[in-house]
Design a protein around this motif. Structure first.
Motif, PDB file in Angstrom:
ATOM      1  N   GLY A  47       0.794  -1.223   0.000  1.00  0.00           N
ATOM      2  CA  GLY A  47       0.000   0.000   0.000  1.00  0.00           C
ATOM      3  C   GLY A  47       0.824   1.271   0.000  1.00  0.00           C
ATOM      4  N   MET A  48       2.057   1.185  -0.488  1.00  0.00           N
ATOM      5  CA  MET A  48       2.946   2.351  -0.474  1.00  0.00           C
ATOM      6  C   MET A  48       2.612   3.357  -1.575  1.00  0.00           C
ATOM      7  SD  MET A  48       4.664   1.857   2.189  1.00  0.00           S
ATOM      8  CE  MET A  48       6.094   2.894   2.204  1.00  0.00           C
ATOM      9  N   ALA A  49       1.912   2.949  -2.639  1.00  0.00           N
ATOM     10  CA  ALA A  49       1.494   3.866  -3.712  1.00  0.00           C
ATOM     11  C   ALA A  49       0.448   3.160  -4.576  1.00  0.00           C
ATOM     12  CB  ALA A  49       2.690   4.302  -4.559  1.00  0.00           C
ATOM     13  N   PRO A  50      -0.452   3.933  -5.195  1.00  0.00           N
ATOM     14  CA  PRO A  50      -1.497   3.316  -6.016  1.00  0.00           C
ATOM     15  C   PRO A  50      -1.068   2.993  -7.452  1.00  0.00           C
ATOM     16  CG  PRO A  50      -1.874   5.673  -5.838  1.00  0.00           C
ATOM     17  CD  PRO A  50      -0.698   5.351  -4.954  1.00  0.00           C
ATOM     18  N   TYR A  51       0.093   3.486  -7.878  1.00  0.00           N
ATOM     19  CA  TYR A  51       0.556   3.268  -9.248  1.00  0.00           C
ATOM     20  C   TYR A  51       2.040   2.932  -9.252  1.00  0.00           C
ATOM     21  CZ  TYR A  51      -3.641   5.912 -10.493  1.00  0.00           C
ATOM     22  OH  TYR A  51      -4.921   6.357 -10.598  1.00  0.00           O
ATOM     23  N   ILE A  52       2.431   2.178 -10.287  1.00  0.00           N
ATOM     24  CA  ILE A  52       3.847   1.926 -10.573  1.00  0.00           C
ATOM     25  C   ILE A  52       4.084   2.406 -12.001  1.00  0.00           C
ATOM     26  CG2 ILE A  52       5.677   0.209 -10.832  1.00  0.00           C
ATOM     27  CD1 ILE A  52       4.083  -1.632  -8.961  1.00  0.00           C
ATOM     28  N   LEU A  53       5.161   3.152 -12.190  1.00  0.00           N
ATOM     29  CA  LEU A  53       5.533   3.603 -13.537  1.00  0.00           C
ATOM     30  C   LEU A  53       6.932   3.095 -13.869  1.00  0.00           C
ATOM     31  CD1 LEU A  53       5.314   5.085 -16.176  1.00  0.00           C
ATOM     32  CD2 LEU A  53       5.663   7.244 -14.970  1.00  0.00           C
ATOM     33  N   PRO A  54       7.003   1.889 -14.487  1.00  0.00           N
ATOM     34  CA  PRO A  54       8.288   1.431 -14.997  1.00  0.00           C
ATOM     35  C   PRO A  54       8.595   2.211 -16.276  1.00  0.00           C
ATOM     36  CG  PRO A  54       6.633  -0.336 -15.042  1.00  0.00           C
ATOM     37  CD  PRO A  54       5.943   0.941 -14.719  1.00  0.00           C
ATOM     38  N   SER A  55       9.862   2.446 -16.521  1.00  0.00           N
ATOM     39  CA  SER A  55      10.256   3.228 -17.683  1.00  0.00           C
ATOM     40  C   SER A  55      11.394   2.524 -18.397  1.00  0.00           C
ATOM     41  CB  SER A  55      10.705   4.615 -17.223  1.00  0.00           C
ATOM     42  OG  SER A  55      11.299   5.334 -18.276  1.00  0.00           O
ATOM     43  N   GLY A  56      11.308   2.468 -19.723  1.00  0.00           N
ATOM     44  CA  GLY A  56      12.430   1.922 -20.474  1.00  0.00           C
ATOM     45  C   GLY A  56      12.036   1.414 -21.843  1.00  0.00           C
ATOM     46  N   LEU A  79       9.302  -5.354 -17.382  1.00  0.00           N
ATOM     47  CA  LEU A  79       8.933  -5.031 -16.004  1.00  0.00           C
ATOM     48  C   LEU A  79       7.426  -5.171 -15.779  1.00  0.00           C
ATOM     49  CD1 LEU A  79      11.347  -2.001 -15.597  1.00  0.00           C
ATOM     50  CD2 LEU A  79      11.607  -4.270 -14.548  1.00  0.00           C
ATOM     51  N   ARG A  80       6.631  -4.757 -16.756  1.00  0.00           N
ATOM     52  CA  ARG A  80       5.169  -4.875 -16.644  1.00  0.00           C
ATOM     53  C   ARG A  80       4.758  -6.336 -16.474  1.00  0.00           C
ATOM     54  NH1 ARG A  80       0.568  -6.156 -19.391  1.00  0.00           N
ATOM     55  NH2 ARG A  80       1.733  -6.944 -21.150  1.00  0.00           N
ATOM     56  N   ARG A  81       5.332  -7.210 -17.280  1.00  0.00           N
ATOM     57  CA  ARG A  81       4.991  -8.640 -17.195  1.00  0.00           C
ATOM     58  C   ARG A  81       5.286  -9.199 -15.806  1.00  0.00           C
ATOM     59  NH1 ARG A  81       6.737 -11.480 -22.933  1.00  0.00           N
ATOM     60  NH2 ARG A  81       5.355 -10.224 -24.233  1.00  0.00           N
ATOM     61  N   ILE A  82       6.406  -8.813 -15.247  1.00  0.00           N
ATOM     62  CA  ILE A  82       6.756  -9.273 -13.903  1.00  0.00           C
ATOM     63  C   ILE A  82       5.733  -8.747 -12.897  1.00  0.00           C
ATOM     64  CG2 ILE A  82       8.469  -9.089 -12.042  1.00  0.00           C
ATOM     65  CD1 ILE A  82      10.593  -8.992 -14.355  1.00  0.00           C
ATOM     66  N   GLY A  83       5.381  -7.470 -13.016  1.00  0.00           N
ATOM     67  CA  GLY A  83       4.392  -6.890 -12.107  1.00  0.00           C
ATOM     68  C   GLY A  83       3.060  -7.614 -12.164  1.00  0.00           C
ATOM     69  N   ILE A  84       2.591  -7.902 -13.360  1.00  0.00           N
ATOM     70  CA  ILE A  84       1.309  -8.603 -13.517  1.00  0.00           C
ATOM     71  C   ILE A  84       1.400 -10.015 -12.940  1.00  0.00           C
ATOM     72  CG2 ILE A  84      -0.272  -9.572 -15.239  1.00  0.00           C
ATOM     73  CD1 ILE A  84       0.243  -6.943 -16.839  1.00  0.00           C
ATOM     74  N   GLU A  85       2.520 -10.714 -13.204  1.00  0.00           N
ATOM     75  CA  GLU A  85       2.711 -12.056 -12.627  1.00  0.00           C
ATOM     76  C   GLU A  85       2.672 -12.011 -11.099  1.00  0.00           C
ATOM     77  OE1 GLU A  85       6.385 -13.673 -14.117  1.00  0.00           O
ATOM     78  OE2 GLU A  85       5.660 -13.647 -16.191  1.00  0.00           O
ATOM     79  N   LEU A  86       3.075 -10.891 -10.527  1.00  0.00           N
ATOM     80  CA  LEU A  86       3.109 -10.743  -9.070  1.00  0.00           C
ATOM     81  C   LEU A  86       1.818 -10.139  -8.517  1.00  0.00           C
ATOM     82  CD1 LEU A  86       6.812  -9.590  -8.712  1.00  0.00           C
ATOM     83  CD2 LEU A  86       5.838 -11.822  -8.116  1.00  0.00           C
ATOM     84  N   GLY A  87       0.800 -10.038  -9.357  1.00  0.00           N
ATOM     85  CA  GLY A  87      -0.511  -9.622  -8.874  1.00  0.00           C
ATOM     86  C   GLY A  87      -0.794  -8.136  -8.887  1.00  0.00           C
ATOM     87  N   VAL A  88       0.056  -7.348  -9.529  1.00  0.00           N
ATOM     88  CA  VAL A  88      -0.238  -5.921  -9.665  1.00  0.00           C
ATOM     89  C   VAL A  88      -1.257  -5.771 -10.794  1.00  0.00           C
ATOM     90  CG1 VAL A  88       0.700  -3.626 -10.172  1.00  0.00           C
ATOM     91  CG2 VAL A  88       2.077  -5.272  -8.868  1.00  0.00           C
ATOM     92  N   PRO A  89      -2.393  -5.110 -10.561  1.00  0.00           N
ATOM     93  CA  PRO A  89      -3.385  -4.951 -11.627  1.00  0.00           C
ATOM     94  C   PRO A  89      -2.823  -4.117 -12.783  1.00  0.00           C
ATOM     95  CG  PRO A  89      -4.243  -4.181  -9.505  1.00  0.00           C
ATOM     96  CD  PRO A  89      -2.799  -4.506  -9.308  1.00  0.00           C
ATOM     97  N   GLU A  90      -3.200  -4.489 -14.012  1.00  0.00           N
ATOM     98  CA  GLU A  90      -2.721  -3.758 -15.194  1.00  0.00           C
ATOM     99  C   GLU A  90      -3.011  -2.264 -15.090  1.00  0.00           C
ATOM    100  OE1 GLU A  90      -2.700  -5.053 -19.339  1.00  0.00           O
ATOM    101  OE2 GLU A  90      -3.620  -6.914 -18.593  1.00  0.00           O
ATOM    102  N   ARG A  91      -4.170  -1.901 -14.541  1.00  0.00           N
ATOM    103  CA  ARG A  91      -4.556  -0.489 -14.446  1.00  0.00           C
ATOM    104  C   ARG A  91      -3.620   0.310 -13.532  1.00  0.00           C
ATOM    105  NH1 ARG A  91      -6.309  -0.990  -9.592  1.00  0.00           N
ATOM    106  NH2 ARG A  91      -7.784  -2.569  -8.929  1.00  0.00           N
TER     107      ARG A  91
END
Length: 184
Positions: A45-54, A68-80
Motif C-alpha cells: 500500500g505504499m502507492a497506487p501506481y507503478i511507472l516502470p520506464s524503459g 517489467l510490466r509482465r513481472i508486475g502482472i505475474e506478481l498480482g499488480v493490476p494492469e490499471r
C-alpha cells in the motif's frame, strides 16, 4: 574501520526512509528484482501506481517497460496500476518521459518512491530531481540485484568497483551542465 572511498559509498548509494507516496517510479533495467520490489511496495500500500520506464534493450526481446510490466502482472499488480513509458534509452530520459506520462494521465505526484538499483540510486535521483518540479519529494528505495552490489559490497571485487566508478563518471557527464540552473 573507515576507508578512503567511504565518501563515494555515501554519495552513490542514496537511500531514504519510506512512507506512502503517490507513485512508484522504476527507471528501467533488465533485472527482475526492480519490479519484484516495486510490486512488493505496491502490495504494502505504499502507492497506487507503478511507472516502470524503459525502451528497447539488447539484453531483452522486448522493451524494458514490457519486461517489467509482465513481472508486475505475474506478481498480482493490476494492469490499471502500471503506467506506460516505453521509449527511454537512458536514465535522464526515464525521468523526462516518466514526467510526460504522468502529465498525460493528469497525475501530479507530491511524493514519489524511486525503486532503482542500489548502485544507480544517486544518478537516478538526480535525474528525476532535475526533470520533476522542485516540490516533489523523492523517497529512494535501493534494490540489490543478483550481482549483490551494495554499499557494503561494491568495493570487494573488480565488477562492483567498475560499476560504481562508472556511475561516478556518468553523474559528472549528466549533471555538470545542470549545476548552474540549480543555483538560480
Amino acid at each position: 574501520m573507515p576507508h578512503p572511498f567511504d565518501c563515494i559509498t555515501e554519495f552513490i548509494f542514496a537511500e531514504t526512509p519510506l512512507e506512502p507516496a503517490d507513485i512508484i517510479l522504476v527507471p528501467g533495467g533488465s533485472v527482475p528484482e526492480l519490479m519484484e520490489q516495486a510490486a512488493a511496495l505496491y502490495h504494502r500500500g505504499m502507492a497506487p501506481y507503478i511507472l516502470p520506464s524503459g525502451g528497447a534493450n539488447p539484453k531483452l526481446q522486448m522493451t524494458e517497460w514490457e519486461f517489467l510490466r509482465r513481472i508486475g502482472i505475474e506478481l498480482g499488480v493490476p494492469e490499471r496500476a502500471i503506467l506506460r513509458e516505453d521509449r527511454a534509452k537512458h536514465t535522464f530520459q526515464n525521468a523526462e518521459f516518466s514526467w510526460e506520462t504522468l502529465r498525460q494521465h493528469g497525475l501530479r505526484p507530491n511524493k514519489a518512491i524511486l525503486c532503482c538499483k542500489a548502485f544507480h540510486a544517486r544518478r537516478a535521483l538526480l535525474s528525476y530531481r532535475t526533470v520533476f518540479p522542485a516540490d516533489v519529494t523523492f523517497l529512494v528505495f535501493p534494490v540489490i540485484d543478483k550481482r549483490n552490489i551494495s554499499r557494503e559490497t561494491w568495493f570487494r571485487d573488480g565488477k562492483g568497483i567498475e560499476l560504481v566508478m562508472r556511475e561516478v563518471e556518468k553523474i559528472g557527464a549528466y549533471f555538470g551542465r545542470h549545476i548552474p540552473n540549480w543555483v538560480r
